[in-house]
Scaffold this active site. Structure first.
Site, PDB file in Angstrom:
ATOM      1  N   ASP A  93     -16.571 -19.219 -21.980  1.00 34.81           N
ATOM      2  CA  ASP A  93     -15.387 -20.558 -21.971  1.00 34.81           C
ATOM      3  C   ASP A  93     -16.116 -21.675 -21.707  1.00 34.81           C
ATOM      4  OD1 ASP A  93     -12.911 -21.631 -22.031  1.00 34.81           O
ATOM      5  OD2 ASP A  93     -12.059 -20.589 -20.161  1.00 34.81           O
ATOM      6  N   ASP A 128     -11.269 -27.805 -25.784  1.00 37.00           N
ATOM      7  CA  ASP A 128     -10.226 -28.049 -26.566  1.00 37.00           C
ATOM      8  C   ASP A 128      -9.375 -28.751 -25.421  1.00 37.00           C
ATOM      9  OD1 ASP A 128      -9.935 -25.869 -25.239  1.00 37.00           O
ATOM     10  OD2 ASP A 128      -7.900 -25.119 -26.228  1.00 37.00           O
ATOM     11  N   ALA A 196      -3.450 -22.238 -23.139  1.00 38.25           N
ATOM     12  CA  ALA A 196      -2.367 -22.756 -22.148  1.00 38.25           C
ATOM     13  C   ALA A 196      -1.218 -21.763 -21.994  1.00 38.25           C
ATOM     14  CB  ALA A 196      -2.198 -23.941 -22.613  1.00 38.25           C
ATOM     15  N   CYS A 281      -6.856   7.151 -10.402  1.00 39.91           N
ATOM     16  CA  CYS A 281      -8.158   6.783 -10.455  1.00 39.91           C
ATOM     17  C   CYS A 281      -9.159   7.139  -9.536  1.00 39.91           C
ATOM     18  CB  CYS A 281      -8.056   5.260 -10.655  1.00 39.91           C
ATOM     19  SG  CYS A 281      -8.195   4.386  -9.080  1.00 39.91           S
ATOM     20  N   CYS A 284      -8.095   5.909  -6.114  1.00 38.58           N
ATOM     21  CA  CYS A 284      -6.724   6.418  -5.188  1.00 38.58           C
ATOM     22  C   CYS A 284      -6.822   7.782  -5.087  1.00 38.58           C
ATOM     23  CB  CYS A 284      -5.661   5.848  -6.402  1.00 38.58           C
ATOM     24  SG  CYS A 284      -5.561   4.147  -6.632  1.00 38.58           S
TER      25      CYS A 284
END
Ligand code: ZN
Length: 493
Positions: A93, A128, A196, A281, A284
């Site tokens: 980014d 941007d 956004a 998982c 857990c």
């Protein structure tokens, strides 16, 4: 076609695709999750993301690297892949998020693109202007014009094999999002983040989010890979995929873990509120909530982040399987029940059924009618549209059940909620093989009545009768007056 993106399978607006990332010499299967890595602190190491969680791609912020001197020097020297120790593709980014949060950043598009190229990013982002929701239209349009200038500029920067994104802005104006999408698709840039939307998701405005994405998609067209920037909660992935999003980045897994928040596909829970861990998982199955609460801060954060990631990747796999099986919208319907605002998102998705219909496969496994929203699915829209192409006799009996009572007619067609009428020869073809509950609802009946109305209006010369099983008056009011109504008694055919 965009060379870097190939579509493999589709369901509603969702698709399985392959994003080729030449600089990483990698192919990423989409929908894909990009875990967000903060170069200054990683809760779960990038190496572990690849090896334990199967992450093929991650995203990190080049602006943070650029602004942190020792990290910048190491990134320039070693390259991003060695710095992070990640074997897959890396997207970066640009600092636009920081621009949105803090109002200014001290880098230009040219500088940051060049920097991303030099540190070895595989997919780079220009700077941007992420226009927030609900601003005056004039501001949204002005800032969009600036973003578009920067994208045109980014096109001209020599970035070699590195892919470059073209963010699609336009605030909460779907027509501006559409213009932005069309402009972005017209550049030779490669990946298209819908930008956004984080403020919308933070406020649970999934309806407005869907409208923004739908607008962007209309402009971008089908062959553009679409990234929903900042969307990291697994609860809304199925909805966003069904509208045509291909890439998601998750910072949520780590940010939520820091606050003792536990992600599930039905929403977020606080660790302190959990008496059971509703997940299988490795985290857990090895711990009880008390075990987790008893851990030191750092360990607890790491374990929660690992659980959050497991749930998130699991949902991506579930979505891909749903696309293959052709039951993505059934999954979206389930997820829509997680929160009333998700239901708003799903209902808004169905406002775009026409748009979804264009990519929805003609035939799938089975159509399950699981809520009155199912009556607005693209398959129903398509069936109604198909009615105008069907040849009808001079006199036609449309019936939900028995064919007797229609002796005066040349032919009898079946009527099945939510689709409406169809010739018996089509009864074995999708979606008319749908599984529909016996206890039908008004939404299905109204859609069937609309189908009848459509057929009648398309064939002004034909005489029609409708055999129905006790349709309520307001549903029958949707059927043109010239149709003879026959109330059927008894059960099935
Ligand atoms: Zn778990």
């Amino acid at each position: 076609m965009r060379e870097c993106f190939e579509l493999r399978d589709a369901d509603a607006g969702g698709r399985i695709g392959e994003l080729t990332v030449p600089r990483a010499d990698a192919t990423v299967e989409t929908p894909a999750l990009l875990p967000v890595i903060n170069p200054n602190l990683d809760t779960i190491s990038p190496r572990r993301l690849a090896e334990e969680f199967g992450a093929e791609i991650l995203i990190t912020n080049s602006y943070i690297i650029y602004g942190t001197e020792d990290v910048r020097e190491r990134a320039l020297e070693e390259g991003l892949h060695d710095l992070l120790d990640f074997p897959g593709a890396i997207m970066t980014d640009s600092g636009s998020f920081q621009l949105a949060e803090y109002g200014e950043i001290d880098v230009t598009t040219e500088e940051i693109l060049d920097f991303q190229h030099r540190i070895g990013s595989d997919i780079a982002t220009p700077v941007d202007i992420p226009t927030p929701p609900d601003v005056p239209r004039e501001r949204a349009a002005d800032e969009l014009a600036t973003t578009q200038e920067r994208l045109e500029f980014a096109e001209g920067v020599d970035t070699g094999e590195m892919l470059v994104t073209a963010p699609v802005q336009g605030s909460t104006y779907p027509d501006l999002r559409e213009d932005a999408g069309r402009h972005a698709a017209g550049t030779d840039l490669d990946v298209f983040p819908v930008g956004a939307v984080v403020p919308l998701m933070n406020d649970y405005r999934y309806d407005d989010m869907i409208d923004a994405v739908a607008g962007a998609k209309r402009g971008l067209g089908a062959d553009a890979p679409v990234h929903l920037f900042g969307a990291g909660h697994p609860m809304m992935f199925a909805l966003a995929v069904a509208m045509g999003c291909d890439l998601f980045d998750s910072a949520a897994y780590a940010l939520y873990a820091r606050d003792d928040r536990y992600l599930t596909v039905r929403g977020t829970r606080h660790l302190e509120d959990l008496e059971y861990l509703p997940c299988s998982c490795p985290v857990c199955t090895a711990h009880s909530p008390d075990d987790l609460r008893a851990l030191g801060d750092e360990r607890r954060e790491e374990e929660l982040a690992a659980h959050n990631l497991h749930v998130t990747f699991e949902e991506i796999r579930r979505i891909k399987q749903a696309i293959r099986a052709g039951n993505l919208l059934e999954l979206v319907e389930q997820r829509a029940r997680a929160h009333p605002t998700m239901l708003d998102g799903y209902r808004t998705l169905l406002d775009h059924a026409d748009q979804l219909e264009r990519s929805d496969p003609v035939s799938k496994g089975a159509f399950f009618y699981t809520s009155h929203e199912s009556a607005r699915r693209p398959e129903v829209v398509r069936h109604h549209r198909r009615l105008e192409r069907l040849a009808v006799p001079d006199a036609l009996f449309l019936t939900e059940g028995r064919t007797d009572g229609g002796d005066a007619y040349d032919e009898s067609w079946r009527v099945q909620p939510p689709f409406g009428p169809f010739p018996r020869s089509l009864s074995k073809s999708y979606p008319l093989t749908a599984e529909v509950p016996d206890r039908t609802d008004r939404g299905a009946l109204a859609a069937a009545a609309d189908g009848v109305a459509r057929l009648v209006e398309d064939n002004p010369e034909t005489e029609f009768a409708l055999g129905h099983r006790g349709w309520p008056a307001d549903v029958l009011a949707r059927v043109p007056d010239r149709v003879e109504l026959i109330e059927l008694s008894g059960d099935a055919e």
